[in-house]
Design a protein around this motif. Structure first.
Motif, mmCIF file in Angstrom:
data_model
loop_
_atom_site.group_PDB
_atom_site.id
_atom_site.type_symbol
_atom_site.label_atom_id
_atom_site.label_comp_id
_atom_site.label_asym_id
_atom_site.label_seq_id
_atom_site.Cartn_x
_atom_site.Cartn_y
_atom_site.Cartn_z
ATOM 1 N N ARG A 173 66.399 -43.551 -35.725
ATOM 2 C CA ARG A 173 66.861 -44.634 -36.590
ATOM 3 C C ARG A 173 65.747 -45.623 -36.934
ATOM 4 O O ARG A 173 65.654 -46.091 -38.070
ATOM 5 C CB ARG A 173 68.000 -45.399 -35.903
ATOM 6 C CG ARG A 173 68.554 -46.548 -36.740
ATOM 7 C CD ARG A 173 69.659 -47.286 -36.014
ATOM 8 N NE ARG A 173 70.800 -46.421 -35.746
ATOM 9 C CZ ARG A 173 71.748 -46.141 -36.647
ATOM 10 N NH1 ARG A 173 71.684 -46.651 -37.861
ATOM 11 N NH2 ARG A 173 72.753 -45.351 -36.316
ATOM 12 N N SER A 174 64.908 -45.970 -35.942
ATOM 13 C CA SER A 174 63.876 -46.974 -36.139
ATOM 14 C C SER A 174 62.762 -46.742 -35.132
ATOM 15 O O SER A 174 62.834 -45.823 -34.302
ATOM 16 C CB SER A 174 64.472 -48.375 -35.939
ATOM 17 O OG SER A 174 64.801 -48.572 -34.566
ATOM 18 N N ASP A 175 61.724 -47.606 -35.190
ATOM 19 C CA ASP A 175 60.625 -47.441 -34.242
ATOM 20 C C ASP A 175 61.064 -47.681 -32.804
ATOM 21 O O ASP A 175 60.373 -47.290 -31.867
ATOM 22 C CB ASP A 175 59.451 -48.340 -34.609
ATOM 23 C CG ASP A 175 59.811 -49.810 -34.641
ATOM 24 O OD1 ASP A 175 60.990 -50.156 -34.426
ATOM 25 O OD2 ASP A 175 58.899 -50.625 -34.885
ATOM 26 N N ARG A 176 62.214 -48.297 -32.612
ATOM 27 C CA ARG A 176 62.767 -48.476 -31.266
ATOM 28 C C ARG A 176 62.953 -47.119 -30.582
ATOM 29 O O ARG A 176 62.755 -46.996 -29.367
ATOM 30 C CB ARG A 176 64.102 -49.207 -31.361
ATOM 31 C CG ARG A 176 64.872 -49.347 -30.064
ATOM 32 C CD ARG A 176 66.191 -50.073 -30.303
ATOM 33 N NE ARG A 176 67.066 -49.997 -29.153
ATOM 34 C CZ ARG A 176 66.995 -50.816 -28.113
ATOM 35 N NH1 ARG A 176 66.106 -51.775 -28.108
ATOM 36 N NH2 ARG A 176 67.826 -50.686 -27.093
ATOM 37 N N ALA A 177 63.308 -46.094 -31.351
ATOM 38 C CA ALA A 177 63.567 -44.767 -30.793
ATOM 39 C C ALA A 177 62.304 -44.089 -30.294
ATOM 40 O O ALA A 177 62.383 -43.111 -29.539
ATOM 41 C CB ALA A 177 64.245 -43.888 -31.846
ATOM 42 N N LEU A 178 61.129 -44.583 -30.678
ATOM 43 C CA LEU A 178 59.887 -43.948 -30.251
ATOM 44 C C LEU A 178 59.695 -44.015 -28.742
ATOM 45 O O LEU A 178 58.954 -43.224 -28.168
ATOM 46 C CB LEU A 178 58.695 -44.600 -30.953
ATOM 47 C CG LEU A 178 58.609 -44.368 -32.469
ATOM 48 C CD1 LEU A 178 57.444 -45.159 -33.048
ATOM 49 C CD2 LEU A 178 58.473 -42.892 -32.794
ATOM 50 N N LYS A 179 60.384 -44.967 -28.075
ATOM 51 C CA LYS A 179 60.302 -45.037 -26.613
ATOM 52 C C LYS A 179 60.715 -43.716 -25.981
ATOM 53 O O LYS A 179 60.146 -43.279 -24.974
ATOM 54 C CB LYS A 179 61.210 -46.144 -26.083
ATOM 55 C CG LYS A 179 60.844 -47.549 -26.514
ATOM 56 C CD LYS A 179 61.863 -48.538 -25.962
ATOM 57 C CE LYS A 179 61.608 -49.956 -26.426
ATOM 58 N NZ LYS A 179 62.649 -50.895 -25.920
ATOM 59 N N ALA A 180 61.716 -43.074 -26.565
ATOM 60 C CA ALA A 180 62.240 -41.844 -25.978
ATOM 61 C C ALA A 180 61.290 -40.677 -26.150
ATOM 62 O O ALA A 180 61.356 -39.704 -25.388
ATOM 63 C CB ALA A 180 63.593 -41.505 -26.597
ATOM 64 N N THR A 181 60.385 -40.731 -27.141
ATOM 65 C CA THR A 181 59.470 -39.604 -27.340
ATOM 66 C C THR A 181 58.497 -39.458 -26.189
ATOM 67 O O THR A 181 57.916 -38.387 -26.003
ATOM 68 C CB THR A 181 58.681 -39.758 -28.659
ATOM 69 O OG1 THR A 181 57.838 -40.920 -28.574
ATOM 70 C CG2 THR A 181 59.610 -39.888 -29.849
ATOM 71 N N GLY A 218 76.772 -36.898 -20.047
ATOM 72 C CA GLY A 218 76.403 -37.793 -18.961
ATOM 73 C C GLY A 218 74.895 -37.928 -18.820
ATOM 74 O O GLY A 218 74.382 -39.016 -18.556
ATOM 75 N N MET A 219 74.186 -36.828 -19.001
ATOM 76 C CA MET A 219 72.737 -36.880 -18.903
ATOM 77 C C MET A 219 72.141 -37.741 -20.015
ATOM 78 O O MET A 219 71.208 -38.524 -19.795
ATOM 79 C CB MET A 219 72.149 -35.472 -18.956
ATOM 80 C CG MET A 219 70.636 -35.439 -18.833
ATOM 81 S SD MET A 219 70.017 -36.189 -17.298
ATOM 82 C CE MET A 219 70.263 -34.849 -16.129
ATOM 83 N N ARG A 225 69.991 -45.194 -20.608
ATOM 84 C CA ARG A 225 69.717 -46.306 -19.695
ATOM 85 C C ARG A 225 68.248 -46.339 -19.286
ATOM 86 O O ARG A 225 67.641 -47.413 -19.210
ATOM 87 C CB ARG A 225 70.614 -46.204 -18.458
ATOM 88 C CG ARG A 225 72.083 -46.478 -18.731
ATOM 89 C CD ARG A 225 72.858 -46.623 -17.444
ATOM 90 N NE ARG A 225 72.896 -45.390 -16.677
ATOM 91 C CZ ARG A 225 73.834 -44.452 -16.798
ATOM 92 N NH1 ARG A 225 74.813 -44.616 -17.670
ATOM 93 N NH2 ARG A 225 73.803 -43.373 -16.052
ATOM 94 N N ARG A 226 67.678 -45.160 -19.031
ATOM 95 C CA ARG A 226 66.279 -45.098 -18.571
ATOM 96 C C ARG A 226 65.320 -45.596 -19.640
ATOM 97 O O ARG A 226 64.383 -46.351 -19.352
ATOM 98 C CB ARG A 226 65.913 -43.662 -18.166
ATOM 99 C CG ARG A 226 64.442 -43.526 -17.796
ATOM 100 C CD ARG A 226 64.120 -42.174 -17.188
ATOM 101 N NE ARG A 226 62.695 -42.000 -17.000
ATOM 102 C CZ ARG A 226 61.981 -42.540 -16.015
ATOM 103 N NH1 ARG A 226 62.571 -43.288 -15.107
ATOM 104 N NH2 ARG A 226 60.682 -42.327 -15.923
#
Length: 263
Positions: A173-181, A218-219, A225-226
């Motif tokens: 959606r946004s650059d916020r999602a880059l944390k998950a990469t 659940g995962m 959260r992580r």
């Protein structure tokens, strides 16, 4: 009508060593391997273009000249539809660097995702537009993948309720999602490299996964959260979507599936 996303195709070489499949078929990059007479990168871009004829298209490759003469690449680039961005040494860095040019929301796939379909693209974009997730990962279940082709996949992420494989389709959606990469910085094949899994996911996440006690939903809640972002899985019934071209076996599988579809 589904909103027009920005679409990024990752087509760079992962190392300086020539990919074995590319070497066997006499091309410099795996993305140029021909599948039913069409280079993989050209096929993926063509499907993206047909699915979203007004969407901005981007291709990440270390040297655009390598793929510039591929017919679909050449046509889209000449029409101003395709923008090349320079691939980085690591896939995560390539995505982060490309996002500075592409903007968001961003749909990401790979040049070897030759069984990608317009329906799959529309599904993940529609889910992203109507939901509140920061990032969406498309997956398919083991049974559906095996139904598409018994040799389609040999490794699966195992959760309570079934095994899954990803479809190399991601919506941000946004650059916020880059944390998950960052979870992919040490590679996504965690079942083979436990140390990398711990570094990427943490001990708690790895324990949950190895215990087999958590569902895929659940995962993903735990992932959210992580990484402090809202991550969501999108499970598709079309098992072909989880089969990409990694080696000679999956190359043969893709050719067989596409020949069957054509017939």
């Amino acid at each position: 009508m589904t909103a027009q996303p920005r679409i990024l195709v990752l087509a760079g070489r992962r190392s300086s060593t020539l990919d074995p499949l590319a070497a066997k078929l006499g091309v410099s990059h795996k993305c140029l391997v021909p599948v039913r007479g069409e280079a993989m990168v050209g096929r993926v871009l063509r499907i993206a273009d047909e699915a979203f004829p007004e969407a901005p298209l981007f291709v990440s490759v270390e040297d655009f000249a390598v793929i510039a003469d591929e017919p679909t690449v050449k046509r889209l680039h000449a029409a101003g539809r395709l923008t090349p961005v320079e691939a980085q040494h690591h896939i995560v860095d390539s995505v982060v660097a490309a996002s500075e040019t592409t903007g968001f929301p961003l749909l990401i796939t790979t040049a070897d995702n030759v069984l990608m379909t317009a329906e799959g693209l529309h599904a993940i974009v529609a889910e992203g537009v109507r939901g509140d997730a920061d990032a969406i990962v498309m997956l398919a279940e083991r049974e559906d993948i095996m139904a598409a082709h018994p040799d389609g996949q040999r490794r699966f992420y195992k959760f309570r309720g079934g095994g899954y494989s990803n479809c190399n389709l991601f919506w941000l959606r946004s650059d916020r999602a880059l944390k998950a990469t960052e979870s992919f910085r040490y590679g996504g094949q965690f079942a083979k490299r436990k140390k990398d899994a711990v570094r990427a996911l943490g001990l708690t996440t790895l324990f949950l996964y190895l215990s087999g006690l958590v569902t895929i939903e659940g995962m993903f809640r735990h992932f959210s959260r992580r990484f402090r972002v809202r991550l969501k899985p999108l499970v598709m019934r079309d098992g072909r979507l989880a089969i990409d071209v990694d080696n000679e076996r999956t190359y043969r599988v893709a050719e067989e599936i596409l020949a069957r579809d054509a017939a």
